[in-house]
Scaffold this motif. Structure first.
Motif, mmCIF file in Angstrom:
data_model
loop_
_atom_site.group_PDB
_atom_site.id
_atom_site.type_symbol
_atom_site.label_atom_id
_atom_site.label_comp_id
_atom_site.label_asym_id
_atom_site.label_seq_id
_atom_site.Cartn_x
_atom_site.Cartn_y
_atom_site.Cartn_z
ATOM 1 N N ASP A 1 34.142 35.475 46.197
ATOM 2 C CA ASP A 1 34.080 35.718 44.755
ATOM 3 C C ASP A 1 34.607 37.120 44.470
ATOM 4 N N MET A 2 35.887 37.309 44.751
ATOM 5 C CA MET A 2 36.587 38.562 44.463
ATOM 6 C C MET A 2 37.679 38.251 43.456
ATOM 7 N N HIS A 3 37.805 39.110 42.454
ATOM 8 C CA HIS A 3 38.719 38.854 41.337
ATOM 9 C C HIS A 3 39.489 40.132 41.015
ATOM 10 N N ILE A 4 40.819 40.067 41.133
ATOM 11 C CA ILE A 4 41.660 41.204 40.752
ATOM 12 C C ILE A 4 42.229 40.912 39.374
ATOM 13 N N LYS A 5 41.874 41.757 38.410
ATOM 14 C CA LYS A 5 42.332 41.541 37.048
ATOM 15 C C LYS A 5 43.725 42.109 36.842
ATOM 16 N N ALA A 6 44.352 41.717 35.730
ATOM 17 C CA ALA A 6 45.736 42.113 35.461
ATOM 18 C C ALA A 6 45.881 43.625 35.310
ATOM 19 N N ASN A 7 44.794 44.310 34.950
ATOM 20 C CA ASN A 7 44.867 45.767 34.780
ATOM 21 C C ASN A 7 44.583 46.528 36.069
ATOM 22 N N GLY A 8 44.509 45.817 37.192
ATOM 23 C CA GLY A 8 44.298 46.459 38.479
ATOM 24 C C GLY A 8 42.850 46.602 38.895
ATOM 25 N N GLU A 9 41.898 46.208 38.054
ATOM 26 C CA GLU A 9 40.484 46.301 38.409
ATOM 27 C C GLU A 9 40.102 45.215 39.410
ATOM 28 N N TRP A 10 39.260 45.594 40.368
ATOM 29 C CA TRP A 10 38.721 44.644 41.348
ATOM 30 C C TRP A 10 37.261 44.365 40.996
ATOM 31 N N TRP A 11 36.914 43.089 40.936
ATOM 32 C CA TRP A 11 35.554 42.672 40.614
ATOM 33 C C TRP A 11 35.021 41.788 41.732
ATOM 34 N N HIS A 12 33.718 41.938 42.016
ATOM 35 C CA HIS A 12 33.062 41.118 43.026
ATOM 36 C C HIS A 12 31.769 40.562 42.455
ATOM 37 N N GLU A 13 31.671 39.248 42.473
ATOM 38 C CA GLU A 13 30.499 38.548 41.943
ATOM 39 C C GLU A 13 30.158 39.022 40.528
ATOM 40 N N GLY A 14 31.189 39.155 39.698
ATOM 41 C CA GLY A 14 30.996 39.496 38.294
ATOM 42 C C GLY A 14 30.795 40.965 38.003
ATOM 43 N N ARG A 15 30.889 41.813 39.020
ATOM 44 C CA ARG A 15 30.701 43.250 38.826
ATOM 45 C C ARG A 15 31.944 44.009 39.283
ATOM 46 N N LYS A 16 32.329 44.985 38.493
ATOM 47 C CA LYS A 16 33.488 45.799 38.845
ATOM 48 C C LYS A 16 33.155 46.676 40.049
ATOM 49 N N ILE A 17 34.061 46.742 41.013
ATOM 50 C CA ILE A 17 33.888 47.647 42.149
ATOM 51 C C ILE A 17 34.301 49.036 41.694
#
Length: 203
Positions: free
Chosen positions: A47-63
């Motif tokens: 559950d890792m998500h890289i957003k279009a603005n370069g932010e990395w999120w894990h389990e719904g929380r920004k790293i």
């Protein structure tokens, strides 16, 4: 066995992954490891998500720790599935973890002019500490997205592209020359003694 089946057998853990990386050579030097030489047997979806603005999120929380994001980016890879879609993953010698990426997985936040032996280079810096220069291995392209907006991308490494921030691209326009060629506006950029042409994507 499907990726979903494998996922049930390999539950990824962010702390375990980060501890592994911190004890490896990558942690101290941020060398990009030889992902192509690693063939992990455990495959899962993380559950890792890289957003279009370069932010990395894990389990719904920004790293929030840039160093940790930079570390994860060093083991980031891409493959193309049977349907031609890009699939992104984090890879260690023991695990391959598929993650979600909105657009390009890397993000260019700065560009500067570097003079070396009297030659001008355009040097880019990503939000994950990649530093490289515009050359034949790192080319810029303009592509239209689903919303018809045209955005600039640059090839970084391991077939991974970075989205160039709008402010950075405006700076590139200031550093280069806009000319008309065959009825199209083209951006000319000089780097390493080579002139690169950046044109609009074909319809």
């Amino acid at each position: 066995m499907s990726h979903a089946d494998n996922a049930a057998n390999a539950a990824p853990d962010l702390d375990t992954l980060s501890r592994y990386l911190k004890t490896s050579e990558t942690a101290t030097s941020r060398r990009i490891p030889p992902l192509e030489k690693w063939h992990p047997t455990e495959v899962a979806t993380m559950d890792m998500h890289i957003k279009a603005n370069g932010e990395w999120w894990h389990e719904g929380r920004k790293i929030e720790r840039p160093a940790l994001v930079s570390l994860f980016a060093s083991i980031l890879g891409k493959e193309v599935d049977d349907e031609g879609a890009d699939r992104y993953y984090l890879k260690t010698p023991v695990q391959k973890l598929y993650i979600r990426v909105d657009d390009a997985p890397l993000y260019i936040q700065d560009v500067g002019v570097v003079m070396e032996d009297g030659v001008q280079w355009l040097e880019f810096t990503s939000s994950t500490e990649d530093v490289f220069r515009l050359n034949d291995a790192h080319l810029i392209t303009l592509r239209a997205r689903d919303n018809d907006a045209v955005q600039p991308y640059i090839l970084v490494r391991h077939n991974l592209e970075a989205l160039i921030a709008r402010s950075v691209f405006y700076h590139l326009i200031e550093l280069g020359d806009l000319v008309e060629k065959a009825g199209q506006t083209v951006l000319l950029l000089d780097s390493g003694g080579v002139r690169y042409e950046i044109g609009m994507p074909a319809d």
